[in-house]
Scaffold this active site. Structure first.
Site, PDB file in Angstrom:
ATOM      1  N   ASN A   9       0.879  -1.176   0.000  1.00 49.00           N
ATOM      2  CA  ASN A   9       0.000   0.000   0.000  1.00 49.00           C
ATOM      3  C   ASN A   9       0.912   1.221   0.000  1.00 49.00           C
ATOM      4  O   ASN A   9       1.475   1.575   1.027  1.00 49.00           O
ATOM      5  CB  ASN A   9      -0.880  -0.037   1.255  1.00 49.00           C
ATOM      6  CG  ASN A   9      -1.693   1.228   1.427  1.00 49.00           C
ATOM      7  OD1 ASN A   9      -1.793   2.040   0.506  1.00 49.00           O
ATOM      8  ND2 ASN A   9      -2.268   1.399   2.611  1.00 49.00           N
ATOM      9  N   LYS A  11       0.184   4.248  -0.370  1.00 45.56           N
ATOM     10  CA  LYS A  11      -0.464   5.451   0.176  1.00 45.56           C
ATOM     11  C   LYS A  11      -0.206   6.636  -0.766  1.00 45.56           C
ATOM     12  O   LYS A  11      -0.144   6.439  -1.978  1.00 45.56           O
ATOM     13  CB  LYS A  11       0.022   5.694   1.613  1.00 45.56           C
ATOM     14  CG  LYS A  11      -0.147   4.427   2.468  1.00 45.56           C
ATOM     15  CD  LYS A  11       0.062   4.637   3.933  1.00 45.56           C
ATOM     16  CE  LYS A  11      -0.128   3.313   4.675  1.00 45.56           C
ATOM     17  NZ  LYS A  11       0.025   3.447   6.118  1.00 45.56           N
ATOM     18  N   HIS A  94      -9.328   1.300   4.666  1.00 59.14           N
ATOM     19  CA  HIS A  94      -8.071   1.462   5.413  1.00 59.14           C
ATOM     20  C   HIS A  94      -8.304   2.422   6.579  1.00 59.14           C
ATOM     21  O   HIS A  94      -9.089   3.371   6.468  1.00 59.14           O
ATOM     22  CB  HIS A  94      -6.974   2.004   4.477  1.00 59.14           C
ATOM     23  CG  HIS A  94      -5.627   1.987   5.118  1.00 59.14           C
ATOM     24  ND1 HIS A  94      -5.222   2.972   5.976  1.00 59.14           N
ATOM     25  CD2 HIS A  94      -4.620   1.084   5.052  1.00 59.14           C
ATOM     26  CE1 HIS A  94      -4.000   2.673   6.409  1.00 59.14           C
ATOM     27  NE2 HIS A  94      -3.619   1.533   5.867  1.00 59.14           N
ATOM     28  N   GLU A  96      -6.714   4.838   7.644  1.00 56.51           N
ATOM     29  CA  GLU A  96      -6.490   6.255   7.321  1.00 56.51           C
ATOM     30  C   GLU A  96      -7.727   6.850   6.655  1.00 56.51           C
ATOM     31  O   GLU A  96      -8.057   8.019   6.866  1.00 56.51           O
ATOM     32  CB  GLU A  96      -5.235   6.406   6.449  1.00 56.51           C
ATOM     33  CG  GLU A  96      -3.977   6.207   7.296  1.00 56.51           C
ATOM     34  CD  GLU A  96      -2.797   5.619   6.562  1.00 56.51           C
ATOM     35  OE1 GLU A  96      -2.782   5.627   5.318  1.00 56.51           O
ATOM     36  OE2 GLU A  96      -1.871   5.132   7.245  1.00 56.51           O
ATOM     37  N   GLU A 166      -5.302  -4.759  10.620  1.00 60.21           N
ATOM     38  CA  GLU A 166      -4.291  -3.743  10.877  1.00 60.21           C
ATOM     39  C   GLU A 166      -4.596  -3.022  12.183  1.00 60.21           C
ATOM     40  O   GLU A 166      -5.442  -2.113  12.210  1.00 60.21           O
ATOM     41  CB  GLU A 166      -4.254  -2.729   9.727  1.00 60.21           C
ATOM     42  CG  GLU A 166      -3.948  -3.357   8.383  1.00 60.21           C
ATOM     43  CD  GLU A 166      -3.338  -2.348   7.418  1.00 60.21           C
ATOM     44  OE1 GLU A 166      -2.244  -2.619   6.918  1.00 60.21           O
ATOM     45  OE2 GLU A 166      -3.939  -1.290   7.197  1.00 60.21           O
ATOM     46  N   GLY A 172       2.631   2.459  10.687  1.00 63.90           N
ATOM     47  CA  GLY A 172       3.581   3.549  10.488  1.00 63.90           C
ATOM     48  C   GLY A 172       4.286   3.984  11.764  1.00 63.90           C
ATOM     49  O   GLY A 172       4.979   4.995  11.787  1.00 63.90           O
ATOM     50  N   SER A 212       3.563  -1.974  10.264  1.00 61.30           N
ATOM     51  CA  SER A 212       5.027  -2.043  10.432  1.00 61.30           C
ATOM     52  C   SER A 212       5.592  -3.430  10.122  1.00 61.30           C
ATOM     53  O   SER A 212       6.559  -3.864  10.750  1.00 61.30           O
ATOM     54  CB  SER A 212       5.432  -1.583  11.833  1.00 61.30           C
ATOM     55  OG  SER A 212       4.991  -0.252  12.070  1.00 61.30           O
TER      56      SER A 212
END
Ligand code: PGA
Length: 248
Positions: A9, A11, A94, A96, A166, A172, A212
């Site tokens: 991904n 992003k 996701h 985010e 996730e 991250g 991560s």
């Protein structure tokens, strides 16, 4: 047995030129992969990446999809558009998008239905925030997110969906769920699928870990029986780093 699937991904990173260069470097490094390999560049990079991927074992995915077939949805892309552009996969829900763009369990479900109807493989993301883990709500939350996301799909369709677990606190941040934590929660997600669609279907669904994940921790995670792959952010932005995950 389930074929592992490792997806990158990217992003909001890479111009079309940079994206093409990255996959050009990646292809020879992952040509003998024993898992399915997917890259999800920003939408504007899809044509450039598709041109380079032709004839390789690396598949193309998008990072989001709208649920309507077309219409007044400024800035959005439909499942048919992604499919026509060469995508086989699409990431949906996701964290985010949930945190910054108002994505809800309802819209995740609508996007999943639209993606599946168009013949895309949905990579549906679920996962808890740090405070939800600390207060003991992880299992309830991922169960709800999973069942809501898949609502309205047939058993056969569910079997083809990929779910990415996730934990938001691990994205991250450099913090990874322990192998056991990831395995345990993915087991809960599989049970959530089984409760609605039966064991046979749940055993077919591939469930990735994301947060991560990188070359140095992929082996331990992939050795866990419930973990069928990874959704990789930071470590998918360099060909060498991503290939270390793919070639676990
Ligand atoms: P990360 O991102 O690997 O950079 O933690 C994973 C993701 O958000 O999909």
């Amino acid at each position: 047995m389930r074929t592992p699937i490792i997806a990158g991904n990217w992003k909001m990173n890479k111009t079309p030129e940079e994206a093409a260069a990255l996959v050009k470097d990646l292809i020879p490094l992952v040509k003998d992969a024993k898992c399915d390999v997917v890259v999800c560049p920003p939408a504007i990079c899809i044509p450039a990446v598709k041109a380079v991927l032709a004839g390789s074992n690396v598949k193309l995915g998008a990072q989001n999809v709208h649920f309507a077939a077309n219409g007044a949805y400024t800035g959005e892309l439909s499942a048919a558009m992604l499919k026509a552009a060469g995508c086989e996969y699409v990431i949906i829900g996701h964290s985010e998008r949930r945190q910054y763009f108002g994505e809800t369990d309802k819209t995740v479900n609508q996007r999943t239905l639209a993606a599946v109807a168009a013949g895309l493989t949905a990579i549906v993301c679920v996962g808890e925030m740090q405070d939800e883990r600390e207060t003991g709500y992880t299992n309830i939350l991922v169960t709800y997110q999973t069942q809501m996301a898949l609502h309205g799909l047939t058993k056969e369709q569910v079997a083809e969906v990929v779910i990415a677990y996730e934990p938001v606190w691990a994205i991250g941040t450099g913090l990874t769920a322990t192998d056991e934590q990831a395995n345990e929660t993915i087991g809960v997600i599989r049970k959530a699928v089984a409760a609605v669609y039966g064991n046979d279907t749940a055993e077919k669904v591939r469930i990735q870990y994301g947060g991560s994940m990188k070359g140095s921790n992929v082996k331990g995670l992939m050795a866990q029986p419930e973990i069928d792959g990874g959704l990789i952010g930071g470590a998918s932005l360099k060909a060498q780093d991503f290939s270390e995950v793919v070639n676990f």
